[in-house]
Design a protein around this motif. Structure first.
Motif, PDB file in Angstrom:
ATOM      1  N   GLY A  59      49.620   3.613  39.134  1.00  9.37           N
ATOM      2  CA  GLY A  59      50.302   2.492  38.501  1.00  9.37           C
ATOM      3  C   GLY A  59      51.626   2.188  39.162  1.00  9.37           C
ATOM      4  N   GLU A  60      52.376   1.278  38.551  1.00  5.77           N
ATOM      5  CA  GLU A  60      53.598   0.784  39.188  1.00  5.77           C
ATOM      6  C   GLU A  60      54.886   1.191  38.484  1.00  5.77           C
ATOM      7  OE1 GLU A  60      53.514  -0.803  41.995  1.00  5.77           O
ATOM      8  OE2 GLU A  60      51.317  -0.893  42.077  1.00  5.77           O
ATOM      9  N   VAL A  61      54.795   1.884  37.338  1.00  5.35           N
ATOM     10  CA  VAL A  61      55.980   2.058  36.505  1.00  5.35           C
ATOM     11  C   VAL A  61      56.477   3.501  36.463  1.00  5.35           C
ATOM     12  CG1 VAL A  61      56.939   1.764  34.194  1.00  5.35           C
ATOM     13  CG2 VAL A  61      55.298   0.093  35.083  1.00  5.35           C
ATOM     14  N   LYS A  62      55.614   4.447  36.172  1.00  5.33           N
ATOM     15  CA  LYS A  62      56.048   5.826  35.922  1.00  5.33           C
ATOM     16  C   LYS A  62      56.171   6.590  37.232  1.00  5.33           C
ATOM     17  CE  LYS A  62      54.081   5.672  31.306  1.00  5.33           C
ATOM     18  NZ  LYS A  62      53.075   6.211  30.355  1.00  5.33           N
ATOM     19  N   ASP A  63      57.233   7.420  37.337  1.00  2.00           N
ATOM     20  CA  ASP A  63      57.661   7.914  38.642  1.00  2.00           C
ATOM     21  C   ASP A  63      57.452   9.407  38.889  1.00  2.00           C
ATOM     22  OD1 ASP A  63      58.479   5.377  39.253  1.00  2.00           O
ATOM     23  OD2 ASP A  63      60.568   5.707  38.679  1.00  2.00           O
ATOM     24  N   CYS A  64      57.008  10.181  37.901  1.00  2.00           N
ATOM     25  CA  CYS A  64      56.795  11.612  38.104  1.00  2.00           C
ATOM     26  C   CYS A  64      55.337  11.955  37.813  1.00  2.00           C
ATOM     27  CB  CYS A  64      57.735  12.427  37.209  1.00  2.00           C
ATOM     28  SG  CYS A  64      59.485  12.210  37.645  1.00  2.00           S
ATOM     29  N   VAL A  65      54.916  13.149  38.234  1.00  2.00           N
ATOM     30  CA  VAL A  65      53.485  13.462  38.189  1.00  2.00           C
ATOM     31  C   VAL A  65      53.237  14.763  37.435  1.00  2.00           C
ATOM     32  CG1 VAL A  65      51.425  13.938  39.566  1.00  2.00           C
ATOM     33  CG2 VAL A  65      53.087  12.233  40.347  1.00  2.00           C
ATOM     34  N   LYS A  66      52.302  14.688  36.494  1.00  2.00           N
ATOM     35  CA  LYS A  66      51.811  15.888  35.819  1.00  2.00           C
ATOM     36  C   LYS A  66      50.355  16.095  36.219  1.00  2.00           C
ATOM     37  CE  LYS A  66      50.308  13.535  31.558  1.00  2.00           C
ATOM     38  NZ  LYS A  66      50.415  13.491  30.087  1.00  2.00           N
ATOM     39  N   ALA A  67      49.944  17.373  36.246  1.00  2.00           N
ATOM     40  CA  ALA A  67      48.571  17.725  36.603  1.00  2.00           C
ATOM     41  C   ALA A  67      47.898  18.394  35.416  1.00  2.00           C
ATOM     42  CB  ALA A  67      48.559  18.666  37.801  1.00  2.00           C
ATOM     43  N   SER A  68      46.626  18.102  35.199  1.00  2.00           N
ATOM     44  CA  SER A  68      45.889  18.730  34.108  1.00  2.00           C
ATOM     45  C   SER A  68      45.534  20.164  34.476  1.00  2.00           C
ATOM     46  CB  SER A  68      44.630  17.926  33.791  1.00  2.00           C
ATOM     47  OG  SER A  68      43.814  17.805  34.943  1.00  2.00           O
ATOM     48  N   THR A  69      45.483  21.043  33.481  1.00  2.00           N
ATOM     49  CA  THR A  69      45.211  22.460  33.706  1.00  2.00           C
ATOM     50  C   THR A  69      44.038  22.908  32.846  1.00  2.00           C
ATOM     51  OG1 THR A  69      46.712  23.168  31.941  1.00  2.00           O
ATOM     52  CG2 THR A  69      47.650  22.914  34.136  1.00  2.00           C
ATOM     53  N   SER A 124      53.668   9.943  35.099  1.00  2.00           N
ATOM     54  CA  SER A 124      54.239  10.063  33.763  1.00  2.00           C
ATOM     55  C   SER A 124      55.724   9.734  33.783  1.00  2.00           C
ATOM     56  CB  SER A 124      54.046  11.495  33.232  1.00  2.00           C
ATOM     57  OG  SER A 124      52.677  11.824  33.186  1.00  2.00           O
ATOM     58  N   ASP A 125      56.248   9.468  32.607  1.00  2.00           N
ATOM     59  CA  ASP A 125      57.680   9.231  32.446  1.00  2.00           C
ATOM     60  C   ASP A 125      58.425  10.527  32.761  1.00  2.00           C
ATOM     61  OD1 ASP A 125      60.289   8.867  31.422  1.00  2.00           O
ATOM     62  OD2 ASP A 125      59.552   7.362  30.010  1.00  2.00           O
ATOM     63  N   CYS A 126      59.399  10.460  33.644  1.00  2.00           N
ATOM     64  CA  CYS A 126      60.110  11.664  34.095  1.00  2.00           C
ATOM     65  C   CYS A 126      60.891  12.345  32.977  1.00  2.00           C
ATOM     66  CB  CYS A 126      61.070  11.321  35.237  1.00  2.00           C
ATOM     67  SG  CYS A 126      60.268  10.633  36.704  1.00  2.00           S
ATOM     68  N   THR A 127      61.140  11.639  31.872  1.00  2.00           N
ATOM     69  CA  THR A 127      61.886  12.238  30.764  1.00  2.00           C
ATOM     70  C   THR A 127      60.978  12.945  29.760  1.00  2.00           C
ATOM     71  OG1 THR A 127      61.841  10.167  29.499  1.00  2.00           O
ATOM     72  CG2 THR A 127      63.712  10.525  30.977  1.00  2.00           C
ATOM     73  N   SER A 128      59.660  12.845  29.947  1.00  2.00           N
ATOM     74  CA  SER A 128      58.745  13.614  29.102  1.00  2.00           C
ATOM     75  C   SER A 128      58.933  15.101  29.381  1.00  2.00           C
ATOM     76  CB  SER A 128      57.301  13.213  29.379  1.00  2.00           C
ATOM     77  OG  SER A 128      57.092  11.845  29.084  1.00  2.00           O
ATOM     78  N   GLU A 129      58.528  15.945  28.455  1.00  2.00           N
ATOM     79  CA  GLU A 129      58.733  17.384  28.615  1.00  2.00           C
ATOM     80  C   GLU A 129      57.394  18.119  28.688  1.00  2.00           C
ATOM     81  OE1 GLU A 129      61.410  18.801  25.637  1.00  2.00           O
ATOM     82  OE2 GLU A 129      63.166  17.898  26.618  1.00  2.00           O
ATOM     83  N   PHE A 130      57.215  18.852  29.791  1.00  2.00           N
ATOM     84  CA  PHE A 130      56.029  19.671  29.995  1.00  2.00           C
ATOM     85  C   PHE A 130      56.459  21.009  30.583  1.00  2.00           C
ATOM     86  CE2 PHE A 130      54.625  15.240  30.624  1.00  2.00           C
ATOM     87  CZ  PHE A 130      53.645  15.157  29.642  1.00  2.00           C
TER      88      PHE A 130
END
Length: 371
Positions: free
Chosen positions: A214-224, A234-240
Motif C-alpha cells: 500500500g501507499e500509507v503505512k511505513d513499517c512492517v510486521k511479520a506473521s509468526t 503497519s502504522d509505526c506507532t502500533s505496538e508489537f
C-alpha cells in the motif's frame, strides 16, 4: 602433543542456518510490546538491530515460533527515496526506461549501447566496481566478469574496491560503457526500492501479504507461528513484540598461539570460529574488513597428524573450504594449524600456519563469562 577438540555449547537463542550464516542468532522480545522505533532502539542496545530477512527459508525458520502474539516487528521500513545509488550519491542523471509497472525492488544493468535496463535484482550478471581516486590517481573502473546478484556484487565491490559504480553524466556513462564493452549487460550501482532495512543490509527478498504494502503505512510486521509468514505494512506507532538479531563473531585483538587461542575461545565464548559455507565466509569477510587487521588470523582449523585430514575445533569435518591455491595443505610439508588472511593477494583465503606463531584470532557464540 595433539590438542583435543571440544564440542560447542548450543546457543539458547535461535541461530539461523539459512543466509546470511550460522553465526546469526535471533531473539524475540518476549512479552515486550513496542512501537517500531522503540523496537529498533531496544534491538540496537541489547543485540545488534531489528532482523533483516534474506530468503523464504530463513523467514520460515525464524518466524515459525509461537510468540504469544500473531505478529512481530522486523527491520523493514519505508525509505525517503525510492531510487538510490549504492554509495549514497544523489541520483541526478539517468538513462532508465520506464519501469513498465514491474513490482519493486529492481536493479539496473548497463547494456551494450550504454542504455540502462531495470531487471530483477536476484539475476546474476557481471558488474562494474569503481575505485575512489585522489589527486594523483583519478577515479577508475573495474569490470568483474563473475556473475553475481546485485547484492552480492555490491558486497564484492565494497570489500575489494570502493563500491558499485555510480554515474552522474553522459561522459561518465560513456566511460563506463567502454570499460564494460566485453561483458554487457552488467550491474551498475542503481537500485529501485521504496523500502530499506534498519541495519542497512542489502536484501531484496519480500514476502508481502496480498494487498500490501500500500501507499500509507511505513513499517512492517511479520506473521509468526503459521505456514505463510507474510508481511504487512503497519502504522509505526502500533505496538508489537520485535525480532532482533545478533551476529556471534568475535575478533580477538590480542595475539596468541593456536592452542592458547583455542583455550581462550572455549573459556570465554562458545568456541573457536568455524566456517561451514560460502555464506559464513562472506559474513566473516565483512567483519574482518571492518576490523582493519593485517596478517593471518587464527581459525578453529586443525590437521590430524595421524590421518592428515583437516577438522574444525569442535570435531566437525571440513566440508566447504576456501584454501589458498584451491587445495588443502598436505603432509609432510604442511603446518597443522589453520588461519585466514586479512590482507595481500590471498586476502580471505585459508592457509596453514605454524601453530606456535602468535596471531589475532576469532571466536564465535555468546560471551559466556560476561566479559
Amino acid at each position: 602433543m595433539v590438542m583435543p577438540f571440544f564440542l560447542l555449547v548450543l546457543s539458547a537463542a535461535l541461530c539461523t542456518s539459512a543466509f546470511p550464516s550460522h553465526y546469526r542468532c535471533t531473539f524475540f522480545t518476549k512479552n515486550k510490546y513496542m512501537t517500531w522505533t522503540a523496537a529498533q532502539a531496544y534491538c540496537r542496545e541489547n543485540h545488534a538491530d531489528l532482523a533483516t530477512v534474506y530468503s523464504q527459508e530463513e523467514a520460515e525458520r525464524i518466524l515459525n515460533i509461537e510468540t504469544g502474539d500473531p505478529s512481530v516487528w522486523i527491520g523493514l521500513r519505508r525509505s525517503n527515496s525510492s531510487v538510490k545509488w549504492s554509495n549514497g550519491v544523489r541520483v541526478n542523471y539517468t538513462k532508465n526506461k520506464a519501469d513498465d509497472g514491474r513490482k519493486e525492488p529492481f536493479c539496473t544493468t548497463m547494456k551494450a549501447d550504454g542504455d540502462w535496463e531495470n531487471v530483477n535484482c536476484t539475476l546474476e550478471r557481471p558488474f562494474m566496481c569503481y575505485n575512489k581516486g585522489d589527486g594523483d590517481h583519478p577515479l577508475s573502473y573495474t569490470l568483474i566478469k563473475q556473475k553475481r546478484s546485485w547484492c552480492e556484487a555490491q558486497r564484492f565491490c565494497r570489500l575489494h574496491h570502493t563500491d558499485l559504480v555510480s554515474i552522474s553524466s553522459s561522459t561518465q556513462n560513456d566511460a563506463v560503457k567502454e570499460e564494460g564493452r566485453s561483458s554487457n549487460p552488467f550491474w551498475i550501482g542503481l537500485i529501485h526500492t521504496d523500502w530499506e532495512w534498519s541495519d542497512g543490509a542489502c536484501s531484496t527478498f519480500r514476502n508481502w501479504r496480498t494487498g500490501n504494502p500500500g501507499e500509507v503505512k511505513d513499517c512492517v510486521k511479520a506473521s509468526t507461528g503459521q505456514n505463510y509468514h507474510t508481511w504487512v505494512a503497519s502504522d509505526c506507532t502500533s505496538e508489537f513484540q520485535a525480532l532482533c538479531y545478533k551476529d556471534e563473531i568475535h575478533v580477538i585483538k590480542s595475539t596468541k598461539t593456536w592452542e592458547s587461542a583455542l583455550d581462550y575461545c572455549n573459556q570465554n565464548y562458545e568456541g573457536f570460529l568455524r566456517i561451514e559455507s560460502p555464506q559464513d565466509q562472506r559474513r566473516l569477510e565483512e567483519e574482518l574488513h571492518k576490523s582493519n587487521l593485517s596478517g593471518p588470523v587464527w581459525l578453529g582449523l586443525r590437521q590430524s597428524r595421524l590421518f592428515g585430514f583437516w577438522i574444525w575445533a569442535n570435531g566437525m569435518n571440513v566440508g566447504w573450504s576456501n584454501w589458498e591455491g584451491g587445495s588443502q595443505p598436505e603432509q609432510p610439508l604442511s603446518h597443522i594449524c589453520g588461519a585466514i588472511a586479512t590482507s595481500g593477494p590471498g586476502k580471505f583465503k585459508w592457509s596453514d600456519q605454524n601453530c606456535l606463531s602468535k596471531s589475532y584470532f576469532l571466536c564465535e557464540g555468546r560471551n559466556v563469562t560476561g566479559l
